[in-house]
Design a protein around this motif. Structure first.
Motif, PDB file in Angstrom:
ATOM      1  N   ARG A 174      44.528  48.218  21.725  1.00  0.00           N
ATOM      2  CA  ARG A 174      43.372  47.334  21.847  1.00  0.00           C
ATOM      3  C   ARG A 174      42.480  47.753  23.011  1.00  0.00           C
ATOM      4  NH1 ARG A 174      43.331  41.080  24.001  1.00  0.00           N
ATOM      5  NH2 ARG A 174      41.556  40.314  22.802  1.00  0.00           N
ATOM      6  N   ARG A 175      43.073  48.024  24.176  1.00  0.00           N
ATOM      7  CA  ARG A 175      42.314  48.325  25.379  1.00  0.00           C
ATOM      8  C   ARG A 175      41.488  49.593  25.216  1.00  0.00           C
ATOM      9  NH1 ARG A 175      39.351  49.044  28.899  1.00  0.00           N
ATOM     10  NH2 ARG A 175      38.416  47.448  27.580  1.00  0.00           N
ATOM     11  N   ARG A 176      42.081  50.654  24.678  1.00  0.00           N
ATOM     12  CA  ARG A 176      41.320  51.901  24.540  1.00  0.00           C
ATOM     13  C   ARG A 176      40.269  51.787  23.442  1.00  0.00           C
ATOM     14  NH1 ARG A 176      40.520  54.646  28.712  1.00  0.00           N
ATOM     15  NH2 ARG A 176      39.848  56.411  27.448  1.00  0.00           N
ATOM     16  N   VAL A 201      42.213  39.225  29.947  1.00  0.00           N
ATOM     17  CA  VAL A 201      42.761  40.351  30.711  1.00  0.00           C
ATOM     18  C   VAL A 201      41.996  40.608  32.007  1.00  0.00           C
ATOM     19  CG1 VAL A 201      43.255  42.835  30.678  1.00  0.00           C
ATOM     20  CG2 VAL A 201      43.666  41.445  28.629  1.00  0.00           C
ATOM     21  N   PHE A 202      40.686  40.751  31.899  1.00  0.00           N
ATOM     22  CA  PHE A 202      39.952  41.261  33.055  1.00  0.00           C
ATOM     23  C   PHE A 202      39.633  40.209  34.107  1.00  0.00           C
ATOM     24  CE2 PHE A 202      39.241  44.914  30.269  1.00  0.00           C
ATOM     25  CZ  PHE A 202      39.622  45.916  31.164  1.00  0.00           C
ATOM     26  N   GLU A 223      39.093  39.578  25.255  1.00  0.00           N
ATOM     27  CA  GLU A 223      39.805  40.449  26.192  1.00  0.00           C
ATOM     28  C   GLU A 223      39.285  40.282  27.617  1.00  0.00           C
ATOM     29  OE1 GLU A 223      41.090  45.126  26.660  1.00  0.00           O
ATOM     30  OE2 GLU A 223      38.975  44.562  26.675  1.00  0.00           O
ATOM     31  N   GLU A 234      37.493  49.930  25.243  1.00  0.00           N
ATOM     32  CA  GLU A 234      36.918  50.835  26.253  1.00  0.00           C
ATOM     33  C   GLU A 234      35.995  51.846  25.592  1.00  0.00           C
ATOM     34  OE1 GLU A 234      36.955  52.811  30.250  1.00  0.00           O
ATOM     35  OE2 GLU A 234      37.429  50.802  29.524  1.00  0.00           O
ATOM     36  N   THR A 249      51.440  49.498  31.584  1.00  0.00           N
ATOM     37  CA  THR A 249      50.100  48.939  31.420  1.00  0.00           C
ATOM     38  C   THR A 249      49.756  48.181  32.692  1.00  0.00           C
ATOM     39  OG1 THR A 249      50.757  46.782  30.543  1.00  0.00           O
ATOM     40  CG2 THR A 249      50.575  48.587  28.952  1.00  0.00           C
ATOM     41  N   PHE A 257      49.165  47.003  23.623  1.00  0.00           N
ATOM     42  CA  PHE A 257      48.143  46.735  24.642  1.00  0.00           C
ATOM     43  C   PHE A 257      47.136  47.871  24.671  1.00  0.00           C
ATOM     44  CE2 PHE A 257      46.430  47.544  28.842  1.00  0.00           C
ATOM     45  CZ  PHE A 257      45.947  46.306  29.240  1.00  0.00           C
ATOM     46  N   TRP A 258      47.637  49.099  24.714  1.00  0.00           N
ATOM     47  CA  TRP A 258      46.731  50.240  24.836  1.00  0.00           C
ATOM     48  C   TRP A 258      45.917  50.474  23.574  1.00  0.00           C
ATOM     49  CZ3 TRP A 258      45.169  51.277  29.238  1.00  0.00           C
ATOM     50  CH2 TRP A 258      45.999  51.340  30.357  1.00  0.00           C
TER      51      TRP A 258
END
Length: 228
Positions: free
Chosen positions: A111-113, A149-150, A145, A116, A99, A108-109
């Motif tokens: 949530r992230r996807r 994260v960003f 997020e 997105e 990640t 992680f993925w």
């Protein structure tokens, strides 16, 4: 959101985005530069396959070929990428994965996807003239997020300056609040959670939000860029 909810939320958003794949592929996507709907579909589908490789092969450098441009074929191709992603993420959330930010896990993925796809579902619906709805609780998770994260990632990559002051973000419909930046907040920016979320992702103008306190400093902090 509870960690075990993300896979089902991702599946639902992938399916919702998939309903837009039958739309006019030449439709411009307002918030994605010069992209058309085809470009957006291709971005999401290729991203799905990239994450499959990040999970199953622990790699960051996989480059999937572009999807087909024939309308019927691209619809099937997108559905296949969505199924592949859900299959890859249907594992213990603590399973290690490559990640770009912690935690380095399947969780992680998930949530992230999900987030997105949620943003790009909004993009696709907007391009096709469809009214979009984002659940306030989902938007609230997206706001968190961005901050967790960003923003740190953009600063670490040298793409944005670290916030000089703290700004409070307040969702008037969920009661949630988040602080971006160091120290005590010098200003508060408030609005419905979905509007806050979309403003952070540059999908709606910040003029839709309510600003109080040191507004000039708050605007400077939030000009970012906060996201890629």
């Amino acid at each position: 959101m509870a960690p075990d909810e993300y896979l089902a939320l991702l599946r639902a958003e992938l399916d919702a985005f998939g309903t837009c794949v039958s739309g006019e592929l030449d439709a411009p996507v307002e918030h994605c530069g010069d992209w058309t709907l085809y470009d957006l579909i291709n971005h999401v589908g290729v991203g799905n396959l990239w994450v499959v490789a990040a999970v199953r092969e622990q790699r960051r450098d996989y480059q999937a070929p572009d999807g087909p441009k024939d309308p019927a074929a691209v619809k099937d191709w997108y559905a296949e990428t969505a199924d592949a992603l859900v299959s890859a993420l249907d594992a213990d959330p603590d399973t290690p994965a490559w990640t770009f930010a912690p935690p380095h896990t399947v969780g992680f993925w998930r949530r992230r996807r999900w987030l997105e796809t949620l943003v790009h579902r909004f993009d696709a619906e907007h391009a096709l003239g469809i009214d979009s709805r984002i659940e306030p609780a989902h938007a609230a998770d997206g706001i968190a997020e961005v901050i967790e994260v960003f923003v740190p990632r953009m600063v670490k990559r040298g793409l944005a300056a670290a916030p000089s002051h703290a700004v409070r973000l307040s969702a008037i419909d969920t009661g949630g609040s988040w602080v971006l930046g160091p120290g005590d907040p010098v200003a508060t920016v408030s609005g419905p959670a979905a509007t806050l979320f979309l403003a952070l992702w540059n999908r709606v103008p910040a003029t839709r939000l309510f600003w109080s306190g040191d507004v000039a400093t708050a605007r400077d902090v939030l000009k970012g860029p906060l996201v890629p």
